[in-house]
Structure formats: C-alpha cells, structure tokens
Design an enzyme around this catalytic site. Structure first.
Site, PDB file in Angstrom:
ATOM      1  N   TYR A   1     -64.839  17.316 -64.163  1.00  0.00           N
ATOM      2  CA  TYR A   1     -65.065  18.669 -64.689  1.00  0.00           C
ATOM      3  C   TYR A   1     -64.529  18.957 -66.089  1.00  0.00           C
ATOM      4  CZ  TYR A   1     -66.637  19.556 -59.976  1.00  0.00           C
ATOM      5  OH  TYR A   1     -67.329  19.503 -58.800  1.00  0.00           O
TER       6      TYR A   1
ATOM      7  N   PHE B   1     -60.738  25.255 -51.941  1.00  0.00           N
ATOM      8  CA  PHE B   1     -61.965  26.079 -51.860  1.00  0.00           C
ATOM      9  C   PHE B   1     -63.100  25.333 -52.542  1.00  0.00           C
ATOM     10  CE2 PHE B   1     -59.955  27.603 -55.801  1.00  0.00           C
ATOM     11  CZ  PHE B   1     -61.007  27.629 -56.698  1.00  0.00           C
TER      12      PHE B   1
HETATM   13  C1  COA Z   1     -69.690  14.375 -58.375  1.00  0.00           C
HETATM   14  C2  COA Z   1     -71.195  14.555 -58.214  1.00  0.00           C
HETATM   15  C3  COA Z   1     -71.508  15.982 -57.858  1.00  0.00           C
HETATM   16  C4  COA Z   1     -71.859  14.160 -59.541  1.00  0.00           C
HETATM   17  O1  COA Z   1     -73.243  14.422 -59.473  1.00  0.00           O
HETATM   18  P1  COA Z   1     -74.298  13.729 -60.452  1.00  0.00           P
HETATM   19  O2  COA Z   1     -75.557  14.525 -60.391  1.00  0.00           O
HETATM   20  O3  COA Z   1     -74.376  12.280 -60.154  1.00  0.00           O
HETATM   21  O4  COA Z   1     -73.628  13.928 -61.885  1.00  0.00           O
HETATM   22  P2  COA Z   1     -74.401  13.955 -63.284  1.00  0.00           P
HETATM   23  O5  COA Z   1     -75.474  12.905 -63.280  1.00  0.00           O
HETATM   24  O6  COA Z   1     -74.840  15.332 -63.614  1.00  0.00           O
HETATM   25  O7  COA Z   1     -73.263  13.507 -64.282  1.00  0.00           O
HETATM   26  C5  COA Z   1     -72.813  14.305 -65.363  1.00  0.00           C
HETATM   27  C6  COA Z   1     -71.649  13.573 -66.008  1.00  0.00           C
HETATM   28  O8  COA Z   1     -70.579  13.474 -65.065  1.00  0.00           O
HETATM   29  C7  COA Z   1     -70.219  12.100 -64.885  1.00  0.00           C
HETATM   30  N1  COA Z   1     -69.842  11.941 -63.484  1.00  0.00           N
HETATM   31  C8  COA Z   1     -70.562  12.264 -62.410  1.00  0.00           C
HETATM   32  N2  COA Z   1     -69.885  11.994 -61.286  1.00  0.00           N
HETATM   33  C9  COA Z   1     -68.684  11.510 -61.676  1.00  0.00           C
HETATM   34  C10 COA Z   1     -67.558  11.044 -60.961  1.00  0.00           C
HETATM   35  N3  COA Z   1     -67.528  11.024 -59.632  1.00  0.00           N
HETATM   36  N4  COA Z   1     -66.500  10.627 -61.687  1.00  0.00           N
HETATM   37  C11 COA Z   1     -66.531  10.623 -63.041  1.00  0.00           C
HETATM   38  N5  COA Z   1     -67.598  11.065 -63.756  1.00  0.00           N
HETATM   39  C12 COA Z   1     -68.650  11.481 -63.067  1.00  0.00           C
HETATM   40  C13 COA Z   1     -71.459  11.335 -65.243  1.00  0.00           C
HETATM   41  O9  COA Z   1     -71.137  10.010 -65.589  1.00  0.00           O
HETATM   42  C14 COA Z   1     -71.983  12.143 -66.407  1.00  0.00           C
HETATM   43  O10 COA Z   1     -71.189  11.814 -67.541  1.00  0.00           O
HETATM   44  P3  COA Z   1     -71.638  12.083 -69.075  1.00  0.00           P
HETATM   45  O11 COA Z   1     -71.357  13.546 -69.336  1.00  0.00           O
HETATM   46  O12 COA Z   1     -70.741  11.193 -69.852  1.00  0.00           O
HETATM   47  O13 COA Z   1     -73.095  11.743 -69.163  1.00  0.00           O
HETATM   48  C15 COA Z   1     -71.735  13.619 -57.095  1.00  0.00           C
HETATM   49  O14 COA Z   1     -71.362  12.308 -57.395  1.00  0.00           O
HETATM   50  C16 COA Z   1     -71.238  13.946 -55.707  1.00  0.00           C
HETATM   51  O15 COA Z   1     -71.893  14.672 -54.974  1.00  0.00           O
HETATM   52  N6  COA Z   1     -70.091  13.370 -55.292  1.00  0.00           N
HETATM   53  C17 COA Z   1     -69.586  13.551 -53.904  1.00  0.00           C
HETATM   54  C18 COA Z   1     -69.121  15.000 -53.629  1.00  0.00           C
HETATM   55  C19 COA Z   1     -68.117  15.430 -54.660  1.00  0.00           C
HETATM   56  O16 COA Z   1     -67.122  14.759 -54.897  1.00  0.00           O
HETATM   57  N7  COA Z   1     -68.378  16.570 -55.299  1.00  0.00           N
HETATM   58  C20 COA Z   1     -67.473  17.171 -56.256  1.00  0.00           C
HETATM   59  C21 COA Z   1     -66.771  18.275 -55.557  1.00  0.00           C
HETATM   60  S1  COA Z   1     -65.356  18.836 -56.421  1.00  0.00           S
END
Ligand code: COA
Length: 442
Positions: free
Chosen positions: A151, A442
């Site tokens: 984030y 949350f």
């Molecule tokens: C985390 C999550 C929501 C990312 O979704 P995603 O659609 O694959 O992410 P995006 O393709 O939009 O990625 C946007 C950026 O975030 C980065 N990113 C995404 N997931 C990441 C992770 N787990 N760790 C580090 N970076 C991450 C991407 O590399 C990309 O980087 P950039 O800005 O350099 O291009 C997904 O992996 C997920 O559902 N994870 C399991 C549930 C979870 O942990 N959710 C978060 C709750 S707090």
C-alpha cells in the site's frame, strides 16, 4: 459523515481501467443477497479462509450491509456471479492525540482472485477508494494489511504498531496498585448492552483506534455462532468501579492440553479508565492453572512492565506495523489532533498522486490546538524565521499520530529540515501523550 454510501458514484477512471480488460466494476446493493453471498465467498477465498458456515454468512451479510461493497466481474468467467476482486469501505472515526476523532475512510476486503492477479486490478480498486474517500469528505484513509509491501505506492504508511505480549505466569508477581472496584464474570447477552458504550470510551482515549462497528462486538462476545467451539470457549469478565459503574471488560479463552496448565489467550480488552486496565491485566496474569497469558494486538508501550515485580516475565513479539494511514486533506487532518508544544511550522508535502500536495502552515497555541492554513504556491510569503520541513505524504501519515518521530525519518533520509531546529520542533509538536495503538483488525 452521514450519507448514502451506495450513492457515491463509481470512480470513472478506475472503471475505465477495468473496462479496458473487459471487467466490470460494480457497487453491490446489500439487499441483493445472491450477489452479496457470492461476493462474501470471493472475499473469504481471497484471504484463504474456509467457506463460512450459515451463521457466519449471516453475520457477514449484516456487516456488509453497513458498508460500501464493490466487486469486479468477469463476464467471460465460468462463474460470472462471483467477483474476481472485492473491496469494502465505510466512514469511521479515527482517534487522534487529544481525545478527539478525525473523519476517516476505512478500506477492507481487498482481494484479487489468483486467476486475475498482477494485471492492475488492485491498483484500480485502490485509486477508486481514494476517490470514494474524497467524495465522502474524509481527511484520511486507513487500513490494516496482510503484507507491508502493497500500500505504500498509494500513499499509505504505518502509523501505529502492535505487538503480541506474553506473560510467564510463574514470574508474574503484581506490584501495581489495587483497583478500588470489583471484577465479575458476565454473560454475553448482558455485556452486549453496555459493550458499545464502553468500547467507545476505550477507543476515544487511544490514538490510532477506529470506531467499533456493532457486528464486531457480537463476534468478540461469541454471539455470532454461539454453539461453535470457539464461541463456547470465550469467558467474559467486567470491571466495575467503586461506584458500581462498568469501566471495562475482557474476552478471553484458555487453550488446554490434557493434564497440563493451559495458556490464557485474549485479543479484546476494552478499558475506559486506567483502573479498569490495571484490574483486567491483574486478573489475567494472576490466573491459576495456566502457564502464561498471551494478548495480541497490544500496545508496544504497555504500562504492564511497571506493574510486575519482574519485568522480564513479559516477552514482546511480533512487533509489526498495524494501522496504515493515508492523508488526503492535510488541513482537516492536522487541525483534528492536539500537539505537544506551541509553535509554528511550515510543512511542505509532496504527493505523487496529488491529493495532499502543497504547503501548510501549522500554528499551535498554548492549549495544544492548531490552526492550519494552506499556503498558495504563488503566495509571496516570507520564509524568514519560519521553521519548516519537507516530506512525502507517506511520511506525513507515519508521524501523524505520534507513533514515529520525524527525526527518525530524517535519519532515514525521508524528511528534509528546511531551517535550523525545525526537526526538533516537529518532534516536540507531533509527540502524543499516549503511544498510538490499534487493537483490532479491519
Ligand atoms: C494483494 C492483491 C490484492 C494484489 O492484487 P493485484 O491485482 O495482483 O495487484 P496489482 O496487479 O494491481 O498490482 C499493483 C502493484 O502492487 C504490486 N503488488 C501486488 N501485490 C503485491 C504483494 N502481495 N506484495 C508486493 N507488491 C504487490 C504489484 O507488483 C504492482 O506493483 P507496481 O506498482 O510496481 O506495478 C492480491 O495479491 C491478493 O488478493 N492477495 C491476497 C489477499 C490480500 O493479501 N489482500 C490484501 C489485504 S490487506
């Protein structure tokens, strides 16, 4: 903040980004149970949880009915009813130093199905949530995270830490004052009536805490699925002061293996007074037939070390970032909190996404209250004699609640001192009497 959450328009930029991938970004109607149930299943799957049992599903429906719930849909998928991405959000108060609360926007349930990961879906959702938060008039957005690397790119920063506290029962000799009130076991139904007011008062005294939603207390008290093993293990103890007024409670359970002392575990302790906090801690650490006490999401600055004869009875572990803050409106955010010392500081904020960028004059009077003014870019204001710092929006979020000192971020090369002694002034101004803490997920 009071308005119809469903009425906030879908962010057109996020919608267009997703439409370019033949995906539809949609706000759910909480009365549409079929769509909501499929969304809940996608959410729990996204966090690798088991499918919810009927009482849990019913609970999730109730909680989500109070939120703005959005999903991303792939019409070409084998199961087009179930979203490929989820997010939920709602307006909440966030406690700030000085005992007030600031209008915040809580973001939760961020999941993207593994079949659709790393194509920018989460990015679109997160930009959409910043737009929603601004539409709602929130001064900042807040969230808790599964991973600390997701984030920052959207301007969020860790602002309050949390830790797991373990107390070795054999070494836990209490030397703190006796609390004047009394403790008693209570049943969930009776505690449910007074728990919201107690939780509200406990939240107000701790910067970093967010308002508790009604369903959360049902879960804490074991009322969501009372016949489940986990709910039947919950014990509830209330502290009443010397006038018989309830001032706090704790929900705990004892994990047992046959013929061995158990381990007492708790993850919810609400104390509206220092007496209540001490009395509940004492109750927990003086249990018989337990080897130790484990509390999660506790403050990194517990007074407990000063209440036991042997402070080494306490082990702090899993010290992590927990509450993440993203400032959107620096004037509203900075005005909401109290400050540690009077003074005037010019704060130059950089924000790659634009929302919080600008120069702001923070003037704190003797009362600790602040006036904050945006300094227009072309204003011919003199900077002579004005103390000033320059920082990014993430660094502003990090120091906002007083959980980290500006001088530490400066040592990390993340804050620039624009005039002599400005960092020292920033440290003194932003310090909070109570270390910020968030004690729930949350
Ligand atoms: C985390 C999550 C929501 C990312 O979704 P995603 O659609 O694959 O992410 P995006 O393709 O939009 O990625 C946007 C950026 O975030 C980065 N990113 C995404 N997931 C990441 C992770 N787990 N760790 C580090 N970076 C991450 C991407 O590399 C990309 O980087 P950039 O800005 O350099 O291009 C997904 O992996 C997920 O559902 N994870 C399991 C549930 C979870 O942990 N959710 C978060 C709750 S707090």
């Amino acid at each position: 903040m009071s308005f119809d959450l469903q009425a906030i328009p879908v962010d057109p930029a996020a919608s267009a980004d997703l439409a370019a991938q033949q995906l539809e970004y949609r706000v759910l109607d909480p009365a549409d149970t079929t769509a909501l149930d499929a969304w809940i299943q996608a959410d729990v799957r996204g966090f690798h949880h088991s499918r919810p049992r009927p009482p849990e599903l019913e609970y999730d429906r109730r909680v989500m009915a109070e939120r703005r719930v959005q999903g991303v849909y792939d019409a070409a998928a084998a199961d087009p009813i179930t979203p490929v991405a989820t997010v939920s959000s709602w307006p909440t108060g966030l406690s700030v130093p000085g005992g007030r609360s600031v209008d915040a926007w809580a973001v939760s349930s961020v999941t993207v199905a593994p079949t659709h990961r790393r194509r920018g879906i989460a990015r679109a959702l997160m930009h959409g949530e910043l737009a929603n938060a601004q539409h709602a008039g929130a001064a900042l957005a807040v969230l808790t995270v599964t991973e600390a690397t997701i984030y920052g790119r959207y301007g969020y920063a860790p602002a309050a830490q949390a830790a797991t506290v373990h107390v070795d029962r054999r070494r836990a000799k209490w030397i703190g004052p006796d609390a004047p009130g009394r403790l008693q076991f209570v049943e969930a139904a009776s505690l449910r009536e007074i728990a919201p007011a107690l939780a509200r008062r406990a939240v107000a005294r701790t910067p970093g805490e967010v308002d508790r939603w009604p369903g959360l207390l049902d879960r804490v008290l074991g009322l969501v699925d009372p016949e489940s093993d986990s709910a039947r293990a919950i014990r509830l103890v209330r502290y009443d002061d010397e006038h018989g007024q309830p001032q706090g409670f704790v929900a705990y359970r004892v994990q047992r293996i046959p013929d061995e002392p158990g381990e007492l575990q708790f993850d919810f302790l609400a104390a509206a007074t220092d007496d209540a906090e001490r009395a509940l801690w004492r109750f927990l650490v003086e249990q018989d037939f337990v080897s130790g006490v484990r509390g999660t999401l506790r403050s990194v600055d517990e007074p407990l070390h000063w209440l036991l004869e042997d402070p080494r009875a306490i082990t702090m572990s899993n010290v992590v970032d927990h509450l993440w803050v993203r400032v959107l409106d620096p004037v509203a955010a900075l005005t909401a909190r109290d400050y540690g010392t009077p003074g005037t500081l010019r704060i130059h904020v950089d924000d790659p996404l634009g929302h919080a960028a600008g120069r702001f004059d923070l003037t704190v009077g003797d009362s600790g209250r602040a006036e904050v003014e945006r300094v227009e870019a072309d204003a011919a204001t003199s900077t002579r004699g004005v103390r000033g710092i320059r920082l990014g929006v993430r660094e502003l979020g990090a120091i906002y609640l007083g959980g980290v000192r500006a001088s530490v971020l400066a040592r990390a090369g993340r804050i620039t001192e624009l005039s002599p002694r400005s960092l020292a002034l920033t440290d003194r101004m932003f310090q909070a009497q109570r270390t910020p803490q968030l004690s729930i997920w949350f």
